[in-house]
Design a protein around this motif. Sequence first.
Motif, mmCIF file in Angstrom:
data_model
loop_
_atom_site.group_PDB
_atom_site.id
_atom_site.type_symbol
_atom_site.label_atom_id
_atom_site.label_comp_id
_atom_site.label_asym_id
_atom_site.label_seq_id
_atom_site.Cartn_x
_atom_site.Cartn_y
_atom_site.Cartn_z
ATOM 1 N N ASP A 92 -4.562 -6.000 -23.312
ATOM 2 C CA ASP A 92 -5.562 -5.082 -23.284
ATOM 3 C C ASP A 92 -6.807 -5.568 -22.955
ATOM 4 O OD1 ASP A 92 -3.637 -3.342 -24.513
ATOM 5 O OD2 ASP A 92 -4.272 -3.473 -26.437
ATOM 6 N N LYS A 93 -6.982 -6.797 -23.010
ATOM 7 C CA LYS A 93 -8.363 -7.137 -22.453
ATOM 8 C C LYS A 93 -8.224 -7.559 -21.052
ATOM 9 C CE LYS A 93 -10.130 -9.308 -26.729
ATOM 10 N NZ LYS A 93 -11.489 -8.537 -26.711
ATOM 11 N N GLY A 94 -7.132 -7.535 -20.519
ATOM 12 C CA GLY A 94 -7.111 -7.685 -18.879
ATOM 13 C C GLY A 94 -6.882 -8.938 -18.567
ATOM 14 N N VAL A 95 -6.244 -9.944 -19.276
ATOM 15 C CA VAL A 95 -5.817 -11.243 -19.018
ATOM 16 C C VAL A 95 -4.878 -11.030 -18.142
ATOM 17 C CG1 VAL A 95 -5.043 -13.363 -19.904
ATOM 18 C CG2 VAL A 95 -7.235 -12.373 -20.891
ATOM 19 N N LYS A 96 -4.692 -11.789 -17.168
ATOM 20 C CA LYS A 96 -3.659 -11.856 -16.270
ATOM 21 C C LYS A 96 -2.544 -12.965 -16.826
ATOM 22 C CE LYS A 96 -4.147 -12.288 -11.796
ATOM 23 N NZ LYS A 96 -4.376 -13.153 -10.404
ATOM 24 N N LEU A 97 -1.305 -12.287 -17.053
ATOM 25 C CA LEU A 97 -0.211 -13.175 -17.877
ATOM 26 C C LEU A 97 0.959 -12.467 -17.407
ATOM 27 C CD1 LEU A 97 1.464 -11.322 -20.402
ATOM 28 C CD2 LEU A 97 -1.324 -11.745 -21.238
ATOM 29 N N CYS A 98 2.073 -13.459 -17.534
ATOM 30 C CA CYS A 98 3.282 -12.950 -17.022
ATOM 31 C C CYS A 98 4.452 -13.680 -17.993
ATOM 32 C CB CYS A 98 3.852 -13.405 -15.741
ATOM 33 S SG CYS A 98 3.845 -15.390 -15.369
ATOM 34 N N GLY B 234 -4.006 -17.340 -14.593
ATOM 35 C CA GLY B 234 -3.024 -16.503 -15.146
ATOM 36 C C GLY B 234 -2.513 -17.559 -16.654
ATOM 37 N N LEU B 235 -1.986 -16.890 -17.298
ATOM 38 C CA LEU B 235 -1.157 -17.519 -18.538
ATOM 39 C C LEU B 235 0.300 -17.308 -18.249
ATOM 40 C CD1 LEU B 235 -3.311 -16.611 -21.689
ATOM 41 C CD2 LEU B 235 -3.531 -18.490 -20.095
ATOM 42 N N THR B 236 0.864 -18.124 -18.333
ATOM 43 C CA THR B 236 2.443 -17.991 -18.414
ATOM 44 C C THR B 236 3.017 -18.193 -19.863
ATOM 45 O OG1 THR B 236 3.166 -20.424 -18.158
ATOM 46 C CG2 THR B 236 2.432 -19.020 -15.976
ATOM 47 N N LEU B 237 3.396 -17.086 -20.647
ATOM 48 C CA LEU B 237 3.687 -17.112 -21.954
ATOM 49 C C LEU B 237 5.198 -16.878 -21.979
ATOM 50 C CD1 LEU B 237 0.957 -14.321 -23.335
ATOM 51 C CD2 LEU B 237 0.885 -16.807 -23.160
ATOM 52 N N CYS B 238 5.473 -17.739 -23.177
ATOM 53 C CA CYS B 238 6.965 -17.616 -23.497
ATOM 54 C C CYS B 238 7.253 -17.283 -25.001
ATOM 55 C CB CYS B 238 7.605 -18.982 -23.249
ATOM 56 S SG CYS B 238 7.129 -19.927 -21.815
ATOM 57 N N PRO B 239 7.206 -16.060 -25.228
ATOM 58 C CA PRO B 239 6.972 -15.475 -26.534
ATOM 59 C C PRO B 239 8.276 -15.801 -27.392
ATOM 60 C CG PRO B 239 6.920 -13.672 -25.010
ATOM 61 C CD PRO B 239 7.177 -14.922 -24.226
ATOM 62 N N HIS B 240 9.319 -16.126 -27.246
ATOM 63 C CA HIS B 240 10.530 -16.466 -28.238
ATOM 64 C C HIS B 240 10.122 -17.927 -28.316
ATOM 65 C CE1 HIS B 240 14.030 -16.900 -30.326
ATOM 66 N NE2 HIS B 240 14.322 -18.322 -29.586
ATOM 67 N N ALA B 241 9.472 -18.857 -27.862
ATOM 68 C CA ALA B 241 9.151 -19.976 -28.281
ATOM 69 C C ALA B 241 8.124 -19.969 -29.363
ATOM 70 C CB ALA B 241 8.524 -20.996 -27.182
ATOM 71 N N TYR B 242 7.284 -19.160 -29.351
ATOM 72 C CA TYR B 242 6.154 -18.961 -30.414
ATOM 73 C C TYR B 242 6.885 -18.040 -31.521
ATOM 74 C CZ TYR B 242 3.935 -19.081 -25.911
ATOM 75 O OH TYR B 242 3.691 -19.482 -24.574
ATOM 76 N N CYS C 230 -11.124 -31.065 -12.356
ATOM 77 C CA CYS C 230 -11.364 -30.857 -10.875
ATOM 78 C C CYS C 230 -12.722 -29.972 -10.841
ATOM 79 C CB CYS C 230 -10.320 -30.327 -10.290
ATOM 80 S SG CYS C 230 -8.905 -31.275 -10.290
ATOM 81 N N ASP C 231 -13.803 -30.265 -11.929
ATOM 82 C CA ASP C 231 -14.791 -29.625 -11.818
ATOM 83 C C ASP C 231 -14.859 -28.170 -12.032
ATOM 84 O OD1 ASP C 231 -16.380 -32.045 -11.456
ATOM 85 O OD2 ASP C 231 -15.803 -32.028 -9.244
ATOM 86 N N GLY C 232 -13.828 -27.823 -12.828
ATOM 87 C CA GLY C 232 -13.619 -26.405 -13.135
ATOM 88 C C GLY C 232 -12.723 -25.527 -12.071
ATOM 89 N N ARG C 233 -12.423 -26.107 -11.102
ATOM 90 C CA ARG C 233 -11.950 -25.528 -9.928
ATOM 91 C C ARG C 233 -10.652 -25.998 -9.547
ATOM 92 N NH1 ARG C 233 -16.838 -27.066 -8.139
ATOM 93 N NH2 ARG C 233 -16.112 -28.720 -6.901
ATOM 94 N N GLY C 234 -9.826 -26.494 -10.765
ATOM 95 C CA GLY C 234 -8.530 -27.284 -10.520
ATOM 96 C C GLY C 234 -7.397 -26.315 -10.921
ATOM 97 N N THR C 235 -7.456 -25.843 -12.306
ATOM 98 C CA THR C 235 -6.540 -25.336 -12.813
ATOM 99 C C THR C 235 -6.279 -23.817 -12.127
ATOM 100 O OG1 THR C 235 -7.020 -26.205 -14.816
ATOM 101 C CG2 THR C 235 -5.579 -24.412 -14.917
ATOM 102 N N GLU C 236 -5.015 -23.477 -11.908
ATOM 103 C CA GLU C 236 -4.855 -22.325 -11.169
ATOM 104 C C GLU C 236 -3.835 -21.333 -12.255
ATOM 105 O OE1 GLU C 236 -3.462 -22.627 -6.947
ATOM 106 O OE2 GLU C 236 -3.764 -24.738 -7.540
ATOM 107 N N ARG C 237 -3.041 -21.997 -13.001
ATOM 108 C CA ARG C 237 -2.675 -21.285 -14.263
ATOM 109 C C ARG C 237 -2.584 -22.062 -15.277
ATOM 110 N NH1 ARG C 237 3.017 -20.277 -10.640
ATOM 111 N NH2 ARG C 237 3.621 -21.900 -12.019
ATOM 112 N N ILE C 238 -2.470 -21.730 -16.257
ATOM 113 C CA ILE C 238 -2.284 -22.354 -17.767
ATOM 114 C C ILE C 238 -0.854 -21.818 -18.363
ATOM 115 C CG2 ILE C 238 -2.983 -22.763 -20.147
ATOM 116 C CD1 ILE C 238 -5.791 -22.290 -19.038
ATOM 117 N N ASP C 239 0.100 -22.865 -18.534
ATOM 118 C CA ASP C 239 1.314 -22.683 -19.423
ATOM 119 C C ASP C 239 1.050 -22.629 -20.813
ATOM 120 O OD1 ASP C 239 2.667 -22.934 -16.809
ATOM 121 O OD2 ASP C 239 2.253 -25.203 -17.066
#
Length: 324
Positions: A256-262, A230-238, A200-209
């Motif tokens: 530490d780099k200030g990336v918004k993640l949960c 923001g990133l939605t991380l699933c540590p056990h999967a990795y 969407c021309d760089g205005r579409g994604t609100e989160r990345i899973d």
Amino acid sequence: MRLDFNACPRSHLDRDRVTYNHRKEVNGDDGRPTFLEAYFAGCQVLVTEDDFYELAMEYLAHCAEMNVRYCEPFFDTQAHTQRGIPAPTVLNGFLRAQQEGTKKYGVKSKWVFCFLRDRPLSEGLDAYEAARPWADLPDGSGLALFHAVGLAANEFERPPMLFEEAFRRAKKDGLHVTMHCDVDQKDAADHVHEAIFQVCDGRGTERIDHGLNVLDRPELIPGLKERDIGLTLCPHAYHRRQATEVLFPKIKTLIDKGVKLCINSDDPTYMHDVWIDGNMQKVYTYCDLEKKDIVQLARNAVDMCWADEDIKSELMNELNELRS
């Protein structure tokens, strides 16, 4: 908080026996099923509206046991309609559970409708149009089961921009947009780049899973931060595929780099029954975090979710009390 939705009843399989050929198209066929083959095989037991209702109610009951107050389960209809199950059977079962789960368990939810990325775009668009009456539409005409769209299934050589028309249609309807960018998939960093800068021309994604491969290219983290993605991380999967000393420094670097993640769970019944509490514990332990860091991750989850503002305010107030 966002939790991924699993399409098979909860089980307690022996950790040593739960192994998959993670990517047959990359690793070759060693006789083991891929995760997605196991996942879609599990879907075969879902036939009636009550099946979908009971599955979702079990999920929400387990959320309540973990003190989850709000979740955004992922689902699709294509895996079921191609088996001859009418879309309303799926949607009405989940809608009934959404409504009753709030009353019975106190777990509120708004869901994420997924396009299966290994299926043709036209099929996904048809599935979306069939499901649209169950969307949370701005004019109030929808049944408000789902308020966002995303991508699911095998992303091998199926980058996000193949679904640009679907994302634009959903955004026109006032829905939110997220998408899987799986970890270490072929062209993973390219998929993340498309999600950030092109959808969407760089205005579409609100989160990345997932999206852990933002570390692979220097422009990706600034792109996330500039667009507040923001990133939605699933540590056990990795963690099933990456060593502790490899994986968790990556997650700590993002923090530490200030990336918004949960932190989230990813199809837990297929992944050693590790839910969001287990995923949070892994990050707390292996990233050497303090309790205040875990509270901040929970705050990120509230900030990144698409709940109504009154729900988000209530959750933030609780977390503020924990911080003090």
